[in-house]
Design a protein around this motif. Structure first.
Motif, mmCIF file in Angstrom:
data_model
loop_
_atom_site.group_PDB
_atom_site.id
_atom_site.type_symbol
_atom_site.label_atom_id
_atom_site.label_comp_id
_atom_site.label_asym_id
_atom_site.label_seq_id
_atom_site.Cartn_x
_atom_site.Cartn_y
_atom_site.Cartn_z
ATOM 1 N N LEU A 13 0.831 -1.196 0.000
ATOM 2 C CA LEU A 13 0.000 0.000 0.000
ATOM 3 C C LEU A 13 0.871 1.254 0.000
ATOM 4 C CD1 LEU A 13 -2.748 -0.818 2.653
ATOM 5 C CD2 LEU A 13 -3.072 -0.538 0.195
ATOM 6 N N PRO A 14 0.442 2.307 -0.680
ATOM 7 C CA PRO A 14 1.182 3.566 -0.624
ATOM 8 C C PRO A 14 0.895 4.290 0.695
ATOM 9 C CG PRO A 14 -0.768 3.829 -1.973
ATOM 10 C CD PRO A 14 -0.686 2.361 -1.594
ATOM 11 N N VAL A 15 1.793 5.148 1.122
ATOM 12 C CA VAL A 15 1.617 5.907 2.360
ATOM 13 C C VAL A 15 0.332 6.732 2.308
ATOM 14 C CG1 VAL A 15 2.635 7.683 3.843
ATOM 15 C CG2 VAL A 15 4.079 5.956 2.813
ATOM 16 N N SER A 16 -0.071 7.110 1.135
ATOM 17 C CA SER A 16 -1.299 7.910 1.005
ATOM 18 C C SER A 16 -2.542 7.148 1.476
ATOM 19 C CB SER A 16 -1.483 8.364 -0.447
ATOM 20 O OG SER A 16 -1.606 7.239 -1.307
ATOM 21 N N ALA A 17 -2.432 5.853 1.695
ATOM 22 C CA ALA A 17 -3.564 5.064 2.201
ATOM 23 C C ALA A 17 -3.761 5.239 3.708
ATOM 24 C CB ALA A 17 -3.361 3.582 1.880
ATOM 25 N N ALA A 18 -2.791 5.800 4.399
ATOM 26 C CA ALA A 18 -2.843 5.902 5.861
ATOM 27 C C ALA A 18 -4.104 6.595 6.384
ATOM 28 C CB ALA A 18 -1.582 6.573 6.399
ATOM 29 N N PRO A 19 -4.499 7.766 5.878
ATOM 30 C CA PRO A 19 -5.707 8.400 6.430
ATOM 31 C C PRO A 19 -6.956 7.528 6.302
ATOM 32 C CG PRO A 19 -4.452 9.985 5.131
ATOM 33 C CD PRO A 19 -3.834 8.625 4.889
#
Length: 151
Positions: free
Chosen positions: A16-22
């Protein structure tokens, strides 16, 4: 209905990309409310019914709360740079010893909500470097990031 795959037979990809965190934080934050909603109105007899040696619905709900300390420990492991994450108790002794079927569902749900809120607070404080820091998962023998743990 599509049958569920047993947990230990599942395959995981950690890409997963870090942008998936939220989105992951939002999903984790909402889990206690979704669980309470799903169990609302279910009779105590149904909640505590076991089929063979399988856990009841209520025991499964309790198990979620039983696992939260492990997740918090693993968040800490990543934060302090441990090489390997804390191992899980694969025998689930905590859940078996908790006797969740003899407890009030509202207590189980309340404990899970509190523990999950603490986890979400930790995740909300993480920065981008925290989300990609990794340590070896003890059972899977592969590096796991905070992002993968949240997933």
């Amino acid at each position: 209905m599509v049958p569920r795959q047993p947990w230990f037979q599942r395959q995981f990809t950690f890409d997963l990309p870090v942008s998936a965190a939220p989105g992951l934080i939002d999903r984790l934050r909402g889990t206690p409310a979704r669980l309470a909603d799903r169990l609302s109105g279910v009779s105590a007899a149904r909640l505590t019914k076991r089929i063979g040696d399988r856990w009841s619905i209520q025991e499964n709900a309790g198990h979620l709360g039983d696992l939260e300390p492990l997740w918090m420990t693993r968040v800490h492991d990543l934060a302090v740079g441990r090489v390997e994450l804390e191992a899980a108790d694969l025998e689930n002794r905590k859940t078996f010893q908790a006797h969740h079927n003899h407890r009030l569902l509202r207590e189980i749900l309340s404990e899970f909500r509190s523990a999950r809120e603490a986890m979400v607070t930790q995740l909300e404080a993480a920065d981008q470097a925290d989300w990609v820091r990794s340590a070896l998962h003890p059972r899977l023998k592969t590096p796991m990031r905070l992002l993968d743990l949240a997933f």
